[in-house]
Write an enzyme that holds these catalytic residues in place. Sequence first.
Site, mmCIF file in Angstrom:
data_model
loop_
_atom_site.group_PDB
_atom_site.id
_atom_site.type_symbol
_atom_site.label_atom_id
_atom_site.label_comp_id
_atom_site.label_asym_id
_atom_site.label_seq_id
_atom_site.Cartn_x
_atom_site.Cartn_y
_atom_site.Cartn_z
ATOM 1 N N TYR A 87 -6.153 1.522 10.542
ATOM 2 C CA TYR A 87 -5.238 2.653 10.718
ATOM 3 C C TYR A 87 -4.214 2.307 11.775
ATOM 4 C CZ TYR A 87 -6.441 6.652 7.875
ATOM 5 O OH TYR A 87 -6.590 7.505 6.838
ATOM 6 N N THR B 87 12.793 -0.293 -3.335
ATOM 7 C CA THR B 87 11.411 -0.703 -3.520
ATOM 8 C C THR B 87 11.348 -2.178 -3.142
ATOM 9 O OG1 THR B 87 11.838 -1.278 -5.816
ATOM 10 C CG2 THR B 87 10.890 0.903 -5.401
ATOM 11 N N GLU C 290 -1.253 4.651 12.456
ATOM 12 C CA GLU C 290 -0.239 5.714 12.424
ATOM 13 C C GLU C 290 0.697 5.577 13.615
ATOM 14 O OE1 GLU C 290 -3.413 8.469 11.728
ATOM 15 O OE2 GLU C 290 -2.171 9.571 10.300
ATOM 16 N N ARG D 241 3.964 -3.826 -4.190
ATOM 17 C CA ARG D 241 4.445 -2.491 -4.553
ATOM 18 C C ARG D 241 4.680 -1.663 -3.292
ATOM 19 N NH1 ARG D 241 4.835 -0.130 -9.223
ATOM 20 N NH2 ARG D 241 4.337 -2.159 -10.085
ATOM 21 N N ASP E 275 20.377 3.754 -3.300
ATOM 22 C CA ASP E 275 18.994 3.418 -3.674
ATOM 23 C C ASP E 275 19.093 2.117 -4.475
ATOM 24 O OD1 ASP E 275 16.585 3.089 -4.968
ATOM 25 O OD2 ASP E 275 16.332 5.200 -5.467
ATOM 26 N N LYS F 171 10.308 -4.917 -7.343
ATOM 27 C CA LYS F 171 11.045 -5.138 -8.596
ATOM 28 C C LYS F 171 11.712 -6.520 -8.514
ATOM 29 C CE LYS F 171 11.652 -0.221 -9.645
ATOM 30 N NZ LYS F 171 11.579 0.686 -8.505
HETATM 31 N N1 DSN Z 1 9.705 3.562 -12.568
HETATM 32 C C1 DSN Z 1 10.773 2.749 -12.025
HETATM 33 C C2 DSN Z 1 11.535 2.054 -13.093
HETATM 34 O O1 DSN Z 1 10.927 1.661 -14.058
HETATM 35 O O2 DSN Z 1 12.732 1.875 -12.956
HETATM 36 C C3 DSN Z 1 11.635 3.520 -11.130
HETATM 37 O O3 DSN Z 1 10.863 4.087 -10.132
#
Ligand code: DSN
Length: 435
Positions: A60, A237, A62, A246, A211, A240
Site C-alpha cells: 500500500y 493510457t 496511498e 494496462r 486524451d 495501447k
Molecule cells: N476501449 C478502448 C478502445 O478500444 O479504444 C478505449 O478505452
Amino acid sequence: MSHPIDDAVFDLINTNDPEAGAILAAEQARQAHTIELIASENHASPAVMHAAGTCFTNKYAEGYPGRRYYGGCAHMDEIETLARERAKKLFNCEYANVQPHSGAQANMGVFMGLLEPGDTFASLVLKDGGHLSHGMHLNFSGKYFNPVHYPLHYNPDHPRHEQIDYEAVRAVCLEHRPKLLLCGYSAYSRTIDFAKFREIADEAGCLLMADIAHIAGLVAAGEHPSPFPHCDVVTSTTHKSLRGPRGGLILTNDEDIFKKTNRALFPGVQGGPLMHIIFAKAVAFGEALRPEFKDYQKRVKANAATLAGALTDLGYRICSGGTDNHLMLVDLTARNPELTGRDAETWLENAGIICNKNGIPDDQRKPMITSGVRLGSPATTTRGFGEAEMKRVASFIDRVLSAGLKGEDALAAETEAVRAEVRALCEQFPMPGAG
Ligand code: DSN
C-alpha cells in the site's frame, strides 16, 4: 508449448492452481495463434509483463512520493519517481501523475480536478470516434457534467469528409462557452491539429485537454505531433500503442493543474495506487525511450497505411479516406451493403483474426450491429509483420467476408482455410515471449 511468460512462471501457477493454469494456457494459446487487429491492444514485452507480476503488488502506498500514508514506502517512492521522470522525458512535459488505474480514471481525475459538477465541456461524441468518458450519458462524464459535442464533416463531397470540422468546433465553443475543450479520440485515423485546438480554446476562453490514449506511442516517438505545448492537460493510457501495462497517465506543464488533478485522483477518485503496475509502467517507459521504439512506431504507421491501401483496393472504404496513424475505420458496406460489423467481427474471429465492430460516422445501424470494423496495426507490428504480411491480412479479411456473403457452407470452408494460414503466419512471427 511456448508461453509468453516464462515456462517457469506458468509451471508455478499451474502447479498451485491447475484450474487457473488451464485458463492461462488457453489465453496464451489464443494470443499466440491469432492476429490481433484491435487498435487499442498490443503485445507487451516479457519484461513489462513480468514487472507487473512482482512483489510491488504487496504494498500500500496511498499518497504521492515523499508524502505517503504508510510506512515502508522508500522503494515505492523510488519507482514512482522513476516512472514520473521517464514519462516526463517521453512526452516532453514538466509534470506526470502515473497513478491512474486506467485512461477513464485519468479522465475522471482531470474532470474532478478542473471542473465543478454541471460544468460544460466540449468533445467529439462516442459514435463519431470519441470515448465513453468524453460525455456518454451513462458515464460519469455525461451524468455529472454537461457535454456539448462538436461534429465531423459529414458531407461526402467535402474534401475533409469524416474529419474534424474545426470551424464547427469553434462555433460550438463560442456558442456554449465550455470550461474545457477535449480533443483526442478512440476511433479517429487522422492527425489531430493541437495548435488549431489551442487557438479555438484561447478564443473561447477555456482549458484544452487532449486524451492521447490511442496515439501515445506515436506521440512519444515523434510520429504524431505532440499535444505540448498546446494543451493544458493531457491524459493517456499506457497499454495501447505505448505498449506498457494496462493503466493511465496525467501529464501537464502547469503546476496548479498538476496539484489539482493529483488531489482529485487521490483521495478524490482512487485509493491505493497499483504499485506493481507503476513498476511495469517505469519499465515500459524505459523501453519507449530507446531508439528502436521510434522505428517500431514508424512501422506501425506504415503497416496501417498498407492495410488501409490493400483493403481499399479490395473495394472497402476507409472512413475519412485513409489513415495517418495506427488505426482505420473500415466501412464494410462499400464492399457489400449486406455486410455488418457484427457479422464481420464474428466471422473473422472464427478464422483467427481479432477485431471489433465499430460504428462509422453517421452510421444508421445500431451500436451492436454497425456498418464497420476498427482495425489497428500496433500488435501485428510488434510481432514483426511488414508490408507483405499486412497485404496478406487484408486478403484474409476479404476472403472470409466474401465467403460469408455466399452462405454457411462457403463460410465454413473458407474459415477453416484462413484459420490454418493465420496460424502458420503467427508461428512464423511469434508474439514476444512466445518464440
Ligand atoms: N476501449 C478502448 C478502445 O478500444 O479504444 C478505449 O478505452
